[in-house]
Design a protein around this motif. Structure first.
Motif, short mmCIF file in Angstrom:
data_model
loop_
_atom_site.label_atom_id
_atom_site.label_comp_id
_atom_site.label_asym_id
_atom_site.label_seq_id
_atom_site.Cartn_x
_atom_site.Cartn_y
_atom_site.Cartn_z
N ALA A 122 0.84 -1.20 0.00
CA ALA A 122 0.00 0.00 0.00
C ALA A 122 0.88 1.25 0.00
O ALA A 122 0.55 2.25 -0.64
N ALA A 123 2.02 1.18 0.71
CA ALA A 123 2.92 2.34 0.74
C ALA A 123 3.48 2.60 -0.66
O ALA A 123 3.63 3.75 -1.08
N ILE A 124 3.79 1.53 -1.38
CA ILE A 124 4.39 1.70 -2.71
C ILE A 124 3.36 2.20 -3.72
O ILE A 124 3.66 3.02 -4.58
N THR A 125 2.09 1.74 -3.59
CA THR A 125 1.06 2.24 -4.52
C THR A 125 0.52 3.60 -4.09
O THR A 125 -0.18 4.26 -4.85
N GLY A 126 0.80 4.00 -2.83
CA GLY A 126 0.29 5.29 -2.37
C GLY A 126 -1.13 5.21 -1.86
O GLY A 126 -1.90 6.15 -1.97
N THR A 127 -1.51 4.05 -1.30
CA THR A 127 -2.87 3.90 -0.77
C THR A 127 -2.85 3.57 0.72
O THR A 127 -3.78 2.97 1.24
N LEU A 128 -1.78 3.97 1.39
CA LEU A 128 -1.66 3.70 2.82
C LEU A 128 -2.74 4.47 3.58
O LEU A 128 -2.96 5.65 3.33
N ALA A 129 -3.44 3.79 4.51
CA ALA A 129 -4.47 4.47 5.30
C ALA A 129 -3.81 5.54 6.17
O ALA A 129 -2.66 5.38 6.58
N PRO A 130 -4.54 6.66 6.45
CA PRO A 130 -3.91 7.79 7.15
C PRO A 130 -3.45 7.45 8.56
O PRO A 130 -2.62 8.16 9.11
N SER A 131 -3.97 6.34 9.14
CA SER A 131 -3.57 6.02 10.51
C SER A 131 -2.12 5.52 10.59
O SER A 131 -1.55 5.46 11.66
N PHE A 132 -1.54 5.14 9.45
CA PHE A 132 -0.16 4.67 9.45
C PHE A 132 0.79 5.85 9.28
O PHE A 132 0.48 6.82 8.60
N GLY A 133 1.97 5.72 9.90
CA GLY A 133 3.02 6.71 9.68
C GLY A 133 4.05 6.13 8.72
O GLY A 133 4.30 4.92 8.73
N MET A 134 4.60 6.97 7.85
CA MET A 134 5.58 6.44 6.92
C MET A 134 6.75 7.40 6.73
O MET A 134 6.55 8.61 6.64
N SER A 135 7.96 6.84 6.67
CA SER A 135 9.13 7.65 6.32
C SER A 135 9.94 6.90 5.28
O SER A 135 9.68 5.73 5.01
N GLY A 136 10.95 7.56 4.71
CA GLY A 136 11.76 6.93 3.66
C GLY A 136 11.28 7.35 2.28
O GLY A 136 10.27 8.05 2.15
N ARG A 137 12.03 6.92 1.25
CA ARG A 137 11.70 7.32 -0.11
C ARG A 137 11.48 6.10 -0.99
O ARG A 137 12.09 5.04 -0.77
N ILE A 138 10.63 6.26 -1.99
CA ILE A 138 10.41 5.21 -2.99
C ILE A 138 10.81 5.80 -4.34
O ILE A 138 10.28 6.84 -4.75
N LEU A 139 11.79 5.14 -5.00
CA LEU A 139 12.26 5.64 -6.29
C LEU A 139 11.94 4.66 -7.39
O LEU A 139 12.11 3.44 -7.22
N MET A 140 11.44 5.16 -8.49
CA MET A 140 11.22 4.30 -9.65
C MET A 140 12.13 4.81 -10.75
O MET A 140 11.98 5.95 -11.21
N ASN A 141 13.09 3.95 -11.14
CA ASN A 141 14.03 4.33 -12.19
C ASN A 141 14.72 5.65 -11.85
O ASN A 141 14.88 6.52 -12.70
N GLY A 142 15.07 5.81 -10.56
CA GLY A 142 15.77 6.99 -10.12
C GLY A 142 14.89 8.18 -9.80
O GLY A 142 15.34 9.17 -9.23
N LYS A 143 13.60 8.09 -10.14
CA LYS A 143 12.70 9.23 -9.90
C LYS A 143 11.92 8.99 -8.61
O LYS A 143 11.36 7.91 -8.41
#
Lengths: 217, 560
Positions: free
Chosen positions: A47-68
């Motif tokens: 869900a974090a990678i697709t961007g559908t994480l529920a708001p109750s979760f906290g998230m840090s870090g970066r997700i890069l696709m082909n450097g972007k």
């Protein structure tokens, strides 16, 4: 289309509990498997990678696709394909309309779009299935249509959320090899989430838990 | 609808909608309070001098409380005694269509059934009663409001039953009841001890709405209720219709009193809820299985349901028969001949009134639908969590008596010059249509499989495309049902049409009520039939269109 899916210190928390802490680079054409019991946060990682994480979760870090960096993009702009446990075909559209829904808009013209849909169906042994009601398909047929639909959107990476767990044992091996072959053909990074060790073995790639620790098979 | 613009608009939808609900109620109450309180609240002194006041107030309280208690008890008994049995689906099929019957039509039907010259008297005469002429009995408009109470029960039972049915799956009722049964509890005791507290919490607001409505209903009370004095709300409307300013002030004062009475009754009800809850918990501790209650309770529920729903159905059938009756003398049970002449004569007027009614209902319903969809989409897309306070605000127009805030609203409409326009009437209807459309659509909308949206988004589909291409088409059946509910609610509105329309906007309901005091049963029958037909057609379309549209989509059938 080829590139690397890069998770850089992706940490997901719920309250004071850390569910996921992953640093992973999946090169094009490779399948990485995240294994763990249910409730371990495997689907949360997807869900974090697709961007559908529920708001109750906290998230840090970066997700890069082909450097972007895609961490802050909305789901539709990320270009990450996803397969669920169930096929989740749109029940009000025909099989062909389901596939056309996924086809990128720049492919123009009714005839050309229809041809792309028909080709995709034919490649999966489903010639003539375009006008069918999805509800009349068998489990294996639904699973194949779901994968075709995901790939027709031309994703840069593929996420698989236990896509074989609802299938009968004899069908599972068949669909598994269908999915893995197609992912390899597409030449995109694939991330599989499962609790079934057979899935992990068949994926023939690195296997880790939700904290990125390698798991022996 | 793309990007930040659509998000901005969507974010405004919930507060805008709640404002549209709350503002007219509050403005109306203020508009009612002003004339009531001017000159040192002289209007209250005039009101206190009216000799009918104690009785009118008591009638309002009595008919409202009695009809609410009986229809709620019946609802719970039906569920307790029959949930999961074939009898249950039969009761449901008998009762559900009655929900769409406008109150005025229901009252007219019952009036024809039980009047001294009505169908029951005709069926029993002269062979049993010996009557050759209608007897001089005060059955209709009886001084205790019994026929009014019966009418209210027949109309509120379907509403409460359907609200309860919608709540049952949310509280896992099947497994609770099964657990109680495996522990040896009778159906009634098992239901009361394990399921009732959770179920009641779900249907509390609808019950309050029924109580507030029952205490203040005007159209039904004009047709079935007592006359000397009438119920307080009816008297308010009679005073409002007078030209003299002083009587309008008295009406305003009485409206405030009526509002206070409703608040007091709701407070009383709340205390009874708390006491009842404690009693149930105390009873659960003693473990009495009470299986002996089941058979008598089931029989009582069945008989009471058949009497209320049956009398309403029969009464409506009687009205339909009147609309095509030729000569029909007392005590003949059936008309001597059938004719379409009544319809042919009335057609020009009927047609105009029918069109006005339809246009107002369609306008109010479409506006309500657009606002509801915007709110629900905002909730889904912006991940808002609906609060209890928002839900209460949504119920506000159903909890505050119409007769308390509509006089003030009429005053405002009159001073701004919009009184008497069909558009103003449609806007007033929207206040009452929107809560029902929202309640009808919210469940299916929220229950929609969110994975479909996720799935489509991963294919690059925008929120707008997901809404228009996937969510809305998949929700076709519930959207059409919500529209039918909206049309039924609008068609049934009497007071807003009368007051905001300034008597110049004539709908099927206002005309039917106006005709009720005269004796032309053929014309009353024709109006009542059309009143029934409009919502019935809407519900039929809501069932038929999705079935037709999705005839080649197996998974879409049975979605409603």
């Amino acid at each position: 289309m080829t590139g690397t899916l890069d998770l850089q210190g992706v940490k997901i928390t719920l309250g004071d509990r850390t569910l996921v802490d992953l640093t992973l680079a999946i090169p094009a054409g490779q399948i990485v498997t995240i294994m763990g019991p249910s409730g371990a946060g495997k689907s949360t990682a997807l869900a974090a990678i697709t961007g559908t994480l529920a708001p109750s979760f906290g998230m840090s870090g970066r997700i890069l696709m082909n450097g972007k960096d895609i961490s802050d993009l909305p789901t539709r702009a990320r270009n990450i394909g996803l397969l669920f446990q169930d096929a989740v075909l749109f029940p009000h559209l025909s099989v062909g309309q389901n596939l056309a829904f996924a086809l990128p808009a720049p492919i123009r013209g009714r005839a050309q779009r229809q041809a792309r849909v028909d080709d995709a169906l034919a490649s999966a042994g489903l010639t003539g299935f375009a006008p069918r009601d999805p509800a009349t398909l068998s489990g294996g047929q639904k699973a194949r249509v779901a994968l075709l639909r995901t790939l027709l959107a031309e994703p840069c990476a593929l996420l698989l959320d236990e896509p074989f767990s609802r299938l009968d044992a004899d069908l599972r091996a068949q669909i598994r090899s269908f999915v893995f072959d197609r992912a390899a053909q597409a030449g995109i990074p694939t991330l599989l989430v499962t609790h079934d060790i057979e899935d992990a073995r068949a994926a023939a790639g690195p296997v880790v838990d939700t904290f990125g620790n390698p798991l022996p098979l | 609808m793309t990007g930040a613009g659509s998000r901005g608009w969507l974010r405004l939808a919930p507060p805008l909608t709640l404002g549209l609900m709350a503002a007219p109620v509050l403005a109306g109450l203020a508009g009612t309070a002003m004339p009531a309180l001017r000159d040192g609240a002289a209007a209250f002194a005039t009101l206190a001098e009216w000799p009918g006041l104690p009785r009118a107030a008591a009638l309002s309280l009595g008919t409202g409380l009695a009809s609410t208690i009986i229809s709620l008890t019946l609802t719970l008994l039906i569920i307790a005694a029959f949930a999961g049995t074939p009898t249950f689906s039969r009761i449901r099929r008998l009762i559900a269509p009655l929900l769409s019957v406008p109150h005025a039509a229901a009252a007219l039907g019952l009036a024809f059934l039980i009047a001294p010259s009505g169908w029951i008297a005709r069926a029993l005469s002269p062979w049993l009663t010996g009557w050759d002429q209608p007897p001089n009995l005060l059955i209709l408009n009886d001084p205790y409001g019994l026929s009014l109470t019966l009418g209210l029960i027949a109309k509120e039972l379907p509403f409460l039953l359907l609200m309860a049915l919608a709540a049952l799956p949310q509280i896992d009722a099947d497994r609770r009841l099964a657990t109680a049964a495996t522990l040896g509890y009778g159906r009634i005791a098992g239901f009361a001890l394990t399921t009732l507290p959770a179920l009641y919490a779900q249907i509390r607001l609808p019950v309050y709405a029924v109580l507030a409505y029952g205490m203040t209903v005007v159209d039904m009370a004009m047709i079935l209720g007592p006359t000397l004095p009438p119920t307080l709300s009816t008297q308010i409307v009679l005073w409002m219709a007078e030209a003299s300013l002083m009587q309008r002030d008295t009406a305003a004062a009485a409206a405030l009193l009526q509002c206070a009475l409703v608040l007091a009754a709701l407070g009383l009800w709340r205390l009874a809820e708390i006491a009842g809850r404690r009693l149930l918990i105390a009873m659960a501790f003693h473990g009495q299985r009470r299986a002996g209650l089941d058979r008598p309770a089931a029989a009582a529920a069945l008989i009471a349901t058949l009497v209320t729903a049956g009398s309403l159905t029969l009464g409506l059938a009687g009205l339909a028969l009147w609309s095509v009756a030729g000569l029909w003398q007392f005590p003949d049970a059936l008309p001597a001949q059938l004719t379409l002449r009544n319809w042919a004569t009335a057609l020009p007027t009927l047609g105009t009134t029918f069109t006005t009614t339809l246009v107002i209902a369609a306008t109010a319903t479409l506006a309500a639908l657009a606002l509801t969809l915007a709110c629900l989409q905002a909730e889904a897309q912006l991940r808002l969590t609906p609060t209890t306070r928002a839900l209460t605000l949504l119920y506000l127009p159903l909890l505050v008596p119409q007769v308390a805030f509509l006089p003030g609203l009429q005053f405002l409409a009159f001073s701004t010059g919009i009184e008497g326009h069909a558009a103003a009437v449609a806007a007033a209807h929207l206040i009452f249509v929107l809560p029902y459309v929202f309640l009808s659509l919210a469940g299916p909308f929220r229950a929609w499989d969110a994975r479909i949206a996720t799935s489509a988004a991963t294919m690059g589909a925008s929120e707008a495309r997901i809404f228009w291409r996937l969510r809305l088409p998949m929700l076709l059946a519930p959207v059409l049902t919500a529209c039918a509910v909206g049309i039924a609610v609008s068609v049934g509105q009497y007071l807003p049409t009368l007051l905001i329309g300034g008597g110049r906007v004539e709908t099927l309901t206002t005309e039917a009520v106006a005709l009720s005091s005269g004796g032309n049963r053929r014309l009353i029958g024709a109006y009542a039939v059309l009143q029934l037909a409009l919502p019935a057609l809407a519900f039929a379309a809501a069932l038929a269109l999705p079935a037709l549209w999705w005839r080649n989509r197996r998974a879409m059938r049975g979605l409603a």
